[in-house]
Design a protein around this motif. Structure first.
Motif, mmCIF file in Angstrom:
data_model
loop_
_atom_site.group_PDB
_atom_site.id
_atom_site.type_symbol
_atom_site.label_atom_id
_atom_site.label_comp_id
_atom_site.label_asym_id
_atom_site.label_seq_id
_atom_site.Cartn_x
_atom_site.Cartn_y
_atom_site.Cartn_z
ATOM 1 N N TYR A 117 6.518 11.425 23.745
ATOM 2 C CA TYR A 117 4.907 12.476 23.839
ATOM 3 C C TYR A 117 4.560 11.979 25.155
ATOM 4 O O TYR A 117 3.850 10.502 25.264
ATOM 5 C CB TYR A 117 4.417 11.786 22.493
ATOM 6 C CG TYR A 117 5.431 12.929 21.157
ATOM 7 C CD1 TYR A 117 4.368 14.239 21.140
ATOM 8 C CD2 TYR A 117 5.681 12.593 20.477
ATOM 9 C CE1 TYR A 117 4.733 14.934 19.856
ATOM 10 C CE2 TYR A 117 6.890 13.730 19.718
ATOM 11 C CZ TYR A 117 5.581 14.487 19.539
ATOM 12 O OH TYR A 117 6.614 15.227 18.571
ATOM 13 N N SER A 163 0.027 12.635 26.523
ATOM 14 C CA SER A 163 -1.157 14.163 26.497
ATOM 15 C C SER A 163 -2.108 13.544 27.632
ATOM 16 O O SER A 163 -2.231 11.985 27.760
ATOM 17 C CB SER A 163 -2.155 13.950 25.382
ATOM 18 O OG SER A 163 -1.611 14.516 23.842
ATOM 19 N N THR A 191 -0.988 17.631 25.719
ATOM 20 C CA THR A 191 -0.247 17.525 24.922
ATOM 21 C C THR A 191 1.318 18.568 25.567
ATOM 22 O O THR A 191 1.791 18.998 25.604
ATOM 23 C CB THR A 191 0.222 17.447 23.946
ATOM 24 O OG1 THR A 191 -1.241 16.367 23.297
ATOM 25 C CG2 THR A 191 1.487 16.328 22.981
ATOM 26 N N SER A 219 -4.881 16.777 16.791
ATOM 27 C CA SER A 219 -5.440 17.666 18.088
ATOM 28 C C SER A 219 -5.048 19.451 17.496
ATOM 29 O O SER A 219 -3.748 19.625 16.610
ATOM 30 C CB SER A 219 -3.917 17.260 19.246
ATOM 31 O OG SER A 219 -2.895 17.094 18.822
ATOM 32 N N THR A 235 0.448 9.247 22.619
ATOM 33 C CA THR A 235 0.097 9.885 21.831
ATOM 34 C C THR A 235 0.802 9.927 20.374
ATOM 35 O O THR A 235 2.085 8.383 20.273
ATOM 36 C CB THR A 235 0.967 11.464 21.931
ATOM 37 O OG1 THR A 235 0.078 12.167 22.890
ATOM 38 C CG2 THR A 235 0.195 12.100 20.553
ATOM 39 N N SER A 251 -6.686 7.142 18.596
ATOM 40 C CA SER A 251 -5.833 6.940 18.951
ATOM 41 C C SER A 251 -6.398 8.685 19.065
ATOM 42 O O SER A 251 -5.854 9.595 18.067
ATOM 43 C CB SER A 251 -3.932 6.898 18.950
ATOM 44 O OG SER A 251 -3.267 7.677 19.373
ATOM 45 N N THR A 252 -5.345 9.956 19.486
ATOM 46 C CA THR A 252 -4.734 10.922 19.330
ATOM 47 C C THR A 252 -3.774 11.383 19.217
ATOM 48 O O THR A 252 -2.564 10.793 19.546
ATOM 49 C CB THR A 252 -5.357 11.919 21.039
ATOM 50 O OG1 THR A 252 -5.997 11.442 21.851
ATOM 51 C CG2 THR A 252 -5.090 13.713 20.727
ATOM 52 N N ALA A 285 -0.573 13.224 18.219
ATOM 53 C CA ALA A 285 0.230 14.660 18.544
ATOM 54 C C ALA A 285 0.576 16.077 16.723
ATOM 55 O O ALA A 285 1.478 15.925 16.541
ATOM 56 C CB ALA A 285 1.564 14.860 19.126
#
Length: 269
Positions: free
Chosen positions: A57, A59, A80, A103, A160, A248-249, A251
Motif C-alpha cells: 500500500y 498513499s 491511495t 480514508s 498506509t 496514521s492514515t 486504508a
C-alpha cells in the motif's frame, strides 16, 4: 623533463533530510506565526510493481496538523494505491481526526492520472478538503466544521496503516512520485522553498524505504520527488531526531456521496 600534476578534490557529502519517520516521506513545515491557511500540490498516480510487493500500500497526500500529538486535528486528502493478489487499485480520499483517520473514498483514479489536492481554511474558520483528478475531471470537496489553526503543513508519501491492527501494511513499490505545483498560504505573506532539513525520510530498522529529494524550482515548477528504496539496500544517514506520527492514515475506504463545490486554488510559491 615533463611532469604531470594530478589534483584530487574530495567533494563534500550530499545533504540529507533532517528527520526520519516509520511511515512518512516528504516535507513537513512548522513554526509559522499564525499557522498555515492552505496547502496544495499535484502528483501523478504511480504505477506499482505488484510483482515485487504483491500486497503493498502507499498513499500520497497534502494536509495540515499531522506532525505529531502536539498538533491535533489532522486534515488531509490525496490518493491511495495498493496491490491485492498482484492487481493494482487506486482511489481518492479525505480524512480527519473526526473520522479516526479512516480514508473516505470519494472516487476511483488510475495509474498515470494527475491529481490536484488541497486543504484550506475559509474566513468562517472552517476547513475545506478539495481533490480533483485533472485527467478524468472527477472532483470532490467537503467543508468541515473545524476552526483550529494549521500548525504544520505537509506533502507526504505514506506507508498506509492497517485499521485492524493500527500497524502498517507492507509499503508498495511505487517507483517514484513527484509532488509539483506546491502551494502554501501563510499570514505573513509569501513563503520560500524549504531547505532539505525540512524533509523526512521513511526508515525501518535503520534502512531507508522512501527518500525525498530537495525541492527545486518556484511557483508552479516547484517540485520534489520521493523515491521507493528496496529494503536493506540504503542505510539512513539522517539526523538522530525522529519525527513521530501517531496519526496514521488507515486504508479503509468508505464510499459516500460528496457534494461538488467550485474549484479553489491555494496560494502558490
Amino acid at each position: 623533463i615533463s611532469t604531470t600534476t594530478t589534483t584530487t578534490t574530495t567533494l563534500p557529502p550530499p545533504p540529507v533530510p533532517g528527520g526520519t519517520s516509520p511511515n512518512w516521506s516528504g516535507y513537513v513545515l512548522t513554526g509559522e506565526s499564525g499557522g498555515y491557511q492552505a496547502v496544495s500540490g499535484e502528483w501523478t498516480v504511480p504505477t506499482l510493481d505488484c510483482t515485487s510487493v504483491p500486497d503493498g500500500y502507499t498513499s500520497d497526500w497534502v494536509g495540515v496538523n499531522g506532525f505529531g500529538a502536539e498538533y491535533p486535528g489532522l486534515f488531509q486528502d490525496g490518493t491511495t494505491s495498493y496491490c491485492a493478489n498482484g492487481q493494482q487499485t487506486d482511489f481518492a480520499w479525505w480524512t480527519d481526526e473526526a473520522e479516526n483517520y479512516l480514508s473516505l473514498e470519494v472516487f476511483t483514479v488510475a495509474p498515470g492520472d494527475v491529481i490536484d489536492a488541497e486543504v484550506w481554511q475559509e474566513t468562517s474558520g472552517d476547513w475545506v478538503y478539495y481533490v480533483k483528478d485533472l485527467t478524468s475531471g472527477l472532483v470532490s470537496s467537503v467543508v468541515e466544521p473545524y476552526s483550529g489553526s494549521g500548525l504544520s503543513a505537509e506533502w507526504i508519501a505514506e506507508d498506509t496503516g492497517d485499521p485492524s491492527t493500527e500497524g502498517l501494511f507492507p509499503l508498495a513499490d511505487f517507483g517514484m512520485v513527484t509532488f509539483t505545483d506546491l502551494g502554501l498560504t501563510v499570514p505573513s505573506g509569501p513563503w520560500t522553498v524549504p531547505p532539505y532539513s525540512d524533509a523526512v525520510e521513511m526508515v525501518s530498522g535503520g534502512w531507508v524505504e522512501a527518500l525525498p529529494s530537495p525541492i527545486s524550482g518556484t511557483g508552479a515548477s516547484a517540485a520534489f520527488t520521493v523515491t521507493y528504496e528496496t529494503p536493506g539496500e540504503l542505510g539512513s544517514t539522517t539526523g538522530t531526531v525522529a519525527v513521530k506520527h501517531p496519526q496514521s492514515t488507515f486504508a479503509a475506504p468508505v464510499p459516500i456521496n460528496i457534494p461538488i463545490l467550485p474549484q479553489h486554488r491555494a496560494g502558490q510559491l
